[in-house]
Enzyme design. Structure first.
Site, short mmCIF file in Angstrom:
data_model
loop_
_atom_site.label_atom_id
_atom_site.label_comp_id
_atom_site.label_asym_id
_atom_site.label_seq_id
_atom_site.Cartn_x
_atom_site.Cartn_y
_atom_site.Cartn_z
N MET A 30 0.84 -1.20 0.00
CA MET A 30 0.00 0.00 0.00
C MET A 30 0.88 1.25 0.00
O MET A 30 0.40 2.35 0.29
CB MET A 30 -0.94 0.00 1.21
CG MET A 30 -1.91 -1.19 1.16
SD MET A 30 -3.42 -0.93 2.11
CE MET A 30 -2.76 -0.70 3.74
N HIS A 37 9.18 -3.63 3.39
CA HIS A 37 8.79 -3.81 1.98
C HIS A 37 10.02 -4.12 1.13
O HIS A 37 9.98 -4.98 0.25
CB HIS A 37 8.14 -2.54 1.43
CG HIS A 37 6.88 -2.11 2.13
ND1 HIS A 37 6.80 -0.97 2.88
CD2 HIS A 37 5.64 -2.66 2.16
CE1 HIS A 37 5.57 -0.81 3.35
NE2 HIS A 37 4.83 -1.83 2.93
N GLN A 61 -10.49 -2.84 1.88
CA GLN A 61 -10.02 -3.51 3.09
C GLN A 61 -10.03 -2.60 4.32
O GLN A 61 -9.59 -3.00 5.39
CB GLN A 61 -8.62 -4.11 2.87
CG GLN A 61 -7.50 -3.10 2.75
CD GLN A 61 -6.19 -3.77 2.34
OE1 GLN A 61 -6.05 -4.27 1.23
NE2 GLN A 61 -5.24 -3.81 3.26
N GLY A 147 4.87 -10.38 3.79
CA GLY A 147 5.58 -10.37 5.06
C GLY A 147 4.83 -11.12 6.14
O GLY A 147 3.60 -11.11 6.18
N LYS A 149 4.84 -10.19 9.06
CA LYS A 149 4.31 -9.14 9.95
C LYS A 149 2.78 -9.23 9.97
O LYS A 149 2.14 -9.07 11.00
CB LYS A 149 4.78 -7.79 9.41
CG LYS A 149 3.90 -6.62 9.66
CD LYS A 149 4.35 -5.90 10.88
CE LYS A 149 3.40 -4.84 11.33
NZ LYS A 149 2.75 -4.07 10.27
N GLN A 153 -2.88 -12.47 7.39
CA GLN A 153 -3.06 -12.14 5.97
C GLN A 153 -2.34 -13.16 5.08
O GLN A 153 -2.89 -13.64 4.09
CB GLN A 153 -2.51 -10.73 5.71
CG GLN A 153 -2.40 -10.36 4.25
CD GLN A 153 -1.97 -8.92 4.07
OE1 GLN A 153 -2.80 -8.02 4.20
NE2 GLN A 153 -0.71 -8.69 3.75
N VAL A 176 10.67 -7.43 9.55
CA VAL A 176 11.81 -6.52 9.68
C VAL A 176 11.47 -5.51 10.77
O VAL A 176 10.37 -4.94 10.78
CB VAL A 176 12.12 -5.81 8.34
CG1 VAL A 176 13.26 -4.81 8.50
CG2 VAL A 176 12.46 -6.85 7.27
N MET A 184 8.57 -2.74 11.69
CA MET A 184 8.39 -1.63 10.76
C MET A 184 6.97 -1.65 10.19
O MET A 184 6.43 -2.72 9.90
CB MET A 184 9.40 -1.71 9.62
CG MET A 184 10.78 -1.39 10.08
SD MET A 184 11.89 -1.19 8.68
CE MET A 184 13.42 -0.94 9.57
N SER A 186 4.11 1.18 7.90
CA SER A 186 3.81 2.52 7.38
C SER A 186 3.07 3.33 8.44
O SER A 186 3.21 4.54 8.51
CB SER A 186 2.96 2.41 6.12
OG SER A 186 3.55 1.51 5.21
#
Ligand code: AMP
Length: 282
Positions: A30, A37, A61, A147, A149, A153, A176, A184, A186
């Protein structure tokens, strides 16, 4: 590196590449890219002749009252990070390009989307699987990179890909983290200085739980209380969920073993952060 905004141009490009025998890799994002990323892109580069990264803030979403309108954007910086990581094509469609008027098809994975983030964000995974299925159709990748993370998903996308017989390989890559352990994201950009310093409580809770598990504690109730105690010290934090789950089915477990997933979502002020770890992994 090239930018493509149109679905038809993207499809023509990958179909031509496929005719030439090239392998295609896809990294869906995104945007507002960071080193998490970039790690997917670097791995994608190793596996693919043509590497596509998509940047699309997918409205389907996001729930009502979520951060769709404020989601951070910086296309110029994203381009620099993607180019450095070896991306060949950025696919950045508009919302109207992805969901033209009259659009009416959605993909829904059932059981796996019920717990964890599915419980607190109804409809979220339906939006994720829909856009990812569309991105697969548009970019026709041999491999797609996600990922861990977003552990649930990844599990949901693996399930969808298998259930719908989509012929591609899903590759999941490690979380990461910043140097202090914060995963990490966004969304970390939303945090004030005070919140940023308190946001380490997610990883601190994971570390404390794993230490207790290594010392022999297997009761999910006891481990959960240890985690909640750590998080309660962060004044800006309120827990959305904190669960111990089977790492394959995502069903809640009462007794923890080395394959158990610890997953949590915590609001730090108004910013919802997620993290997770498998108990037996480093
Ligand atoms: P997003 O832009 O947040 O939708 O994420 C795009 C992809 O990057 C997803 O597959 C995420 O799981 C992955 N990702 C996001 N943050 C991280 C991170 N800290 N480490 C590894 N992968 C990540």
């Amino acid at each position: 590196m090239k930018i493509i905004n149109s679905v038809s141009e993207m499809q023509e490009t990958v179909l031509a590449a496929r005719r030439e025998g090239m392998t295609i890799g896809l990294v869906p994002t995104m945007g507002y890219l960071h080193q998490g990323h970039a790690s997917l892109m670097l791995e994608g580069r190793r596996h693919s002749d043509l590497l596509v990264a998509s940047i699309f803030v997918n409205p389907t979403q996001f729930g009502v009252g979520e951060d769709l309108d404020n989601y951070p954007k910086d296309l110029e910086r994203d381009m620099a990070i993607a180019a450095d990581a070896g991306v060949d094509i950025i696919f950045a469609p508009s919302t109207a390009e992805m969901y033209p008027s009259g659009y009416q098809t959605y993909v829904n994975v059932e059981k796996l989307t019920l717990p964890l983030c599915g419980g607190s964000r109804p409809g979220h995974f339906r939006g994720v699987t829909t856009v990812v299925a569309k991105l697969f159709g548009i970019t026709q990748p041999h491999s797609a990179f996600f990922g861990k993370k977003d552990y649930q998903q990844l599990a949901v996308i693996r399930q969808m890909t298998a259930d719908l017989n989509i012929p591609l390989k899903i590759i999941g890559l490690p979380i990461v983290r910043e140097s202090d352990g914060l995963a990490m994201s966004s969304r970390n950009a939303y945090l004030s200085d005070q919140e940023r310093s308190e946001a380490v409580c997610l990883k601190a809770a994971i570390d404390t739980v794993k230490q207790s598990f290594r010392e022999g504690v297997t009761s999910s109730l006891i481990l959960k209380n240890k985690a909640l105690e750590i998080i309660s010290k962060a004044l800006s934090a309120s827990v959305d969920y904190l669960e111990f789950s089977d790492s394959t089915t995502l069903e809640t477990v009462v007794s923890v073993d080395s394959n158990t997933l610890m997953a949590l979502a915590v609001n730090i002020g108004k910013t919802r952060l997620i993290d997770n770890s498998i108990m037996g992994e480093e």
